[in-house]
Design a protein around this motif. Structure first.
Motif, PDB file in Angstrom:
ATOM      1  N   VAL A 193     -13.911  -4.511  17.292  1.00 58.89           N
ATOM      2  CA  VAL A 193     -14.092  -5.142  15.988  1.00 58.89           C
ATOM      3  C   VAL A 193     -14.094  -4.031  14.942  1.00 58.89           C
ATOM      4  O   VAL A 193     -14.783  -3.022  15.088  1.00 58.89           O
ATOM      5  CB  VAL A 193     -15.396  -5.962  15.926  1.00 58.89           C
ATOM      6  N   VAL A 194     -13.285  -4.243  13.903  1.00 58.18           N
ATOM      7  CA  VAL A 194     -13.172  -3.273  12.816  1.00 58.18           C
ATOM      8  C   VAL A 194     -13.575  -3.962  11.519  1.00 58.18           C
ATOM      9  O   VAL A 194     -13.202  -5.109  11.271  1.00 58.18           O
ATOM     10  CB  VAL A 194     -11.726  -2.741  12.692  1.00 58.18           C
ATOM     11  N   ARG A 195     -14.353  -3.270  10.707  1.00 58.64           N
ATOM     12  CA  ARG A 195     -14.714  -3.753   9.374  1.00 58.64           C
ATOM     13  C   ARG A 195     -13.689  -3.160   8.413  1.00 58.64           C
ATOM     14  O   ARG A 195     -13.758  -1.993   8.053  1.00 58.64           O
ATOM     15  CB  ARG A 195     -16.128  -3.310   9.021  1.00 58.64           C
ATOM     16  N   PHE A 196     -12.704  -3.975   8.025  1.00 56.14           N
ATOM     17  CA  PHE A 196     -11.590  -3.534   7.184  1.00 56.14           C
ATOM     18  C   PHE A 196     -11.758  -3.996   5.741  1.00 56.14           C
ATOM     19  O   PHE A 196     -12.263  -5.094   5.496  1.00 56.14           O
ATOM     20  CB  PHE A 196     -10.269  -4.144   7.663  1.00 56.14           C
ATOM     21  N   THR A 197     -11.266  -3.164   4.806  1.00 56.48           N
ATOM     22  CA  THR A 197     -11.122  -3.556   3.412  1.00 56.48           C
ATOM     23  C   THR A 197      -9.637  -3.531   3.092  1.00 56.48           C
ATOM     24  O   THR A 197      -8.968  -2.512   3.291  1.00 56.48           O
ATOM     25  CB  THR A 197     -11.883  -2.591   2.475  1.00 56.48           C
ATOM     26  N   LEU A 198      -9.126  -4.674   2.629  1.00 56.66           N
ATOM     27  CA  LEU A 198      -7.709  -4.789   2.296  1.00 56.66           C
ATOM     28  C   LEU A 198      -7.404  -3.982   1.038  1.00 56.66           C
ATOM     29  O   LEU A 198      -8.118  -4.085   0.035  1.00 56.66           O
ATOM     30  CB  LEU A 198      -7.334  -6.253   2.089  1.00 56.66           C
ATOM     31  N   LEU A 199      -6.359  -3.176   1.100  1.00 53.78           N
ATOM     32  CA  LEU A 199      -5.966  -2.358  -0.050  1.00 53.78           C
ATOM     33  C   LEU A 199      -5.311  -3.222  -1.128  1.00 53.78           C
ATOM     34  O   LEU A 199      -4.648  -4.217  -0.812  1.00 53.78           O
ATOM     35  CB  LEU A 199      -4.975  -1.274   0.395  1.00 53.78           C
ATOM     36  N   PRO A 200      -5.429  -2.826  -2.407  1.00 54.85           N
ATOM     37  CA  PRO A 200      -4.756  -3.566  -3.475  1.00 54.85           C
ATOM     38  C   PRO A 200      -3.240  -3.442  -3.397  1.00 54.85           C
ATOM     39  O   PRO A 200      -2.511  -4.325  -3.838  1.00 54.85           O
ATOM     40  CB  PRO A 200      -5.296  -2.943  -4.762  1.00 54.85           C
ATOM     41  N   ALA A 201      -2.762  -2.345  -2.837  1.00 53.40           N
ATOM     42  CA  ALA A 201      -1.330  -2.135  -2.582  1.00 53.40           C
ATOM     43  C   ALA A 201      -1.243  -1.292  -1.322  1.00 53.40           C
ATOM     44  O   ALA A 201      -2.029  -0.356  -1.142  1.00 53.40           O
ATOM     45  CB  ALA A 201      -0.672  -1.416  -3.757  1.00 53.40           C
ATOM     46  N   HIS A 202      -0.312  -1.632  -0.456  1.00 50.71           N
ATOM     47  CA  HIS A 202      -0.216  -0.874   0.796  1.00 50.71           C
ATOM     48  C   HIS A 202       0.375   0.516   0.549  1.00 50.71           C
ATOM     49  O   HIS A 202       0.985   0.772  -0.486  1.00 50.71           O
ATOM     50  CB  HIS A 202       0.583  -1.655   1.838  1.00 50.71           C
ATOM     51  N   VAL A 203       0.163   1.402   1.513  1.00 51.93           N
ATOM     52  CA  VAL A 203       0.769   2.737   1.480  1.00 51.93           C
ATOM     53  C   VAL A 203       2.042   2.634   2.321  1.00 51.93           C
ATOM     54  O   VAL A 203       1.972   2.472   3.539  1.00 51.93           O
ATOM     55  CB  VAL A 203      -0.168   3.814   2.060  1.00 51.93           C
ATOM     56  N   PRO A 204       3.210   2.680   1.683  1.00 48.10           N
ATOM     57  CA  PRO A 204       4.458   2.472   2.415  1.00 48.10           C
ATOM     58  C   PRO A 204       4.756   3.566   3.444  1.00 48.10           C
ATOM     59  O   PRO A 204       4.478   4.749   3.213  1.00 48.10           O
ATOM     60  CB  PRO A 204       5.528   2.478   1.318  1.00 48.10           C
ATOM     61  N   ARG A 205       5.323   3.127   4.550  1.00 52.13           N
ATOM     62  CA  ARG A 205       5.753   4.040   5.604  1.00 52.13           C
ATOM     63  C   ARG A 205       6.665   5.120   5.026  1.00 52.13           C
ATOM     64  O   ARG A 205       6.547   6.294   5.371  1.00 52.13           O
ATOM     65  CB  ARG A 205       6.477   3.246   6.688  1.00 52.13           C
ATOM     66  N   ALA A 206       7.571   4.747   4.127  1.00 53.08           N
ATOM     67  CA  ALA A 206       8.518   5.707   3.541  1.00 53.08           C
ATOM     68  C   ALA A 206       7.792   6.819   2.797  1.00 53.08           C
ATOM     69  O   ALA A 206       8.209   7.981   2.850  1.00 53.08           O
ATOM     70  CB  ALA A 206       9.491   4.988   2.610  1.00 53.08           C
ATOM     71  N   ASP A 207       6.697   6.494   2.104  1.00 53.66           N
ATOM     72  CA  ASP A 207       5.927   7.513   1.393  1.00 53.66           C
ATOM     73  C   ASP A 207       5.314   8.507   2.370  1.00 53.66           C
ATOM     74  O   ASP A 207       5.262   9.713   2.099  1.00 53.66           O
ATOM     75  CB  ASP A 207       4.820   6.882   0.551  1.00 53.66           C
ATOM     76  N   LEU A 208       4.829   8.007   3.491  1.00 53.37           N
ATOM     77  CA  LEU A 208       4.214   8.891   4.480  1.00 53.37           C
ATOM     78  C   LEU A 208       5.261   9.741   5.196  1.00 53.37           C
ATOM     79  O   LEU A 208       5.011  10.914   5.494  1.00 53.37           O
ATOM     80  CB  LEU A 208       3.390   8.073   5.470  1.00 53.37           C
ATOM     81  N   LEU A 209       6.430   9.172   5.439  1.00 48.30           N
ATOM     82  CA  LEU A 209       7.518   9.958   6.041  1.00 48.30           C
ATOM     83  C   LEU A 209       7.953  11.103   5.127  1.00 48.30           C
ATOM     84  O   LEU A 209       8.401  12.142   5.606  1.00 48.30           O
ATOM     85  CB  LEU A 209       8.720   9.071   6.351  1.00 48.30           C
ATOM     86  N   ALA A 210       7.812  10.930   3.825  1.00 46.39           N
ATOM     87  CA  ALA A 210       8.206  11.959   2.863  1.00 46.39           C
ATOM     88  C   ALA A 210       7.140  13.040   2.686  1.00 46.39           C
ATOM     89  O   ALA A 210       7.409  14.065   2.065  1.00 46.39           O
ATOM     90  CB  ALA A 210       8.518  11.315   1.514  1.00 46.39           C
ATOM     91  N   ASP A 211       5.951  12.814   3.226  1.00 47.95           N
ATOM     92  CA  ASP A 211       4.847  13.764   3.070  1.00 47.95           C
ATOM     93  C   ASP A 211       4.810  14.707   4.274  1.00 47.95           C
ATOM     94  O   ASP A 211       4.540  14.278   5.394  1.00 47.95           O
ATOM     95  CB  ASP A 211       3.529  12.998   2.963  1.00 47.95           C
ATOM     96  N   PRO A 212       5.065  16.017   4.067  1.00 43.26           N
ATOM     97  CA  PRO A 212       5.088  16.951   5.197  1.00 43.26           C
ATOM     98  C   PRO A 212       3.769  17.040   5.959  1.00 43.26           C
ATOM     99  O   PRO A 212       3.765  17.397   7.137  1.00 43.26           O
ATOM    100  CB  PRO A 212       5.449  18.294   4.571  1.00 43.26           C
TER     101      PRO A 212
END
Length: 137
Positions: A86-105
Motif C-alpha cells: 500500500v502506497v500513500r500517493f499524491t497525484l501531481l498537478p502535471a505529470h513529469v513526461p518520460r521524454a523530459d527524463l530521457l533528456a536529463d543526463p
C-alpha cells in the motif's frame, strides 16, 4: 543486472498501464490516496520499508512518466495472489513526461527508462531520484 542493496535505493517506482483516474476514480491533483499495488516476487521486496519514497509511473504511449509521488504506507503483504504494497500517493498537478527524463543526463539511464516494461517494483538511485524531484511541477 547487479543485485540492489538498501543504499542503492533512492526511491521505489511502481508502474501502472492504467491512467491515475482509472487507478483511483475521481482522484484529483494534490489529493492523497492510499493505493494497493501488486508486486513481482523478488529479493527487492525485502528491501522495501514503510516510509520509503515511491513514484507512480504510467507506462504506455499515452502520457508516460511520473504521475504521483508518495511513501510506502506499510510492509509488503499478500492479497492471496501475490505480493502487494500500500502506497500513500499524491497525484501531481502535471505529470513529469518520460521524454523530459530521457533528456536529463542525471536520470536518463534509470531502470524504468531503460526497461519500461520491467516488473514492479523498479527503483531509482538517490541521484536519479533527486533529478526526478527537480522536474516536479
Amino acid at each position: 543486472m547487479p543485485r540492489l542493496h538498501a543504499a542503492d535505493v533512492g526511491c521505489w517506482v511502481v508502474k501502472t498501464a492504467r491512467p491515475p483516474d482509472a487507478v483511483v476514480p475521481g482522484w484529483r491533483p494534490g489529493e492523497e490516496r492510499e493505493v494497493a499495488r501488486c508486486l513481482r516476487p523478488s529479493y527487492r521486496l525485502g528491501l522495501m520499508r514503510p516510509g520509503q519514497p515511491v513514484l507512480l509511473w504510467l507506462s504506455g504511449r499515452d502520457r508516460p512518466g511520473v504521475h504521483a509521488t508518495g511513501v510506502l504506507a506499510g510492509e509488503v503483504g499478500s492479497d492471496g495472489d501475490g505480493p502487494v504494497v500500500v502506497v500513500r500517493f499524491t497525484l501531481l498537478p502535471a505529470h513529469v513526461p518520460r521524454a523530459d527524463l530521457l533528456a536529463d543526463p542525471a536520470v536518463r539511464d534509470a531502470e524504468v527508462l531503460r526497461m519500461p516494461a520491467g516488473s514492479n517494483p523498479s527503483s531509482l538511485t538517490p541521484p536519479q531520484y533527486a533529478a526526478v524531484l527537480a522536474h516536479l511541477p
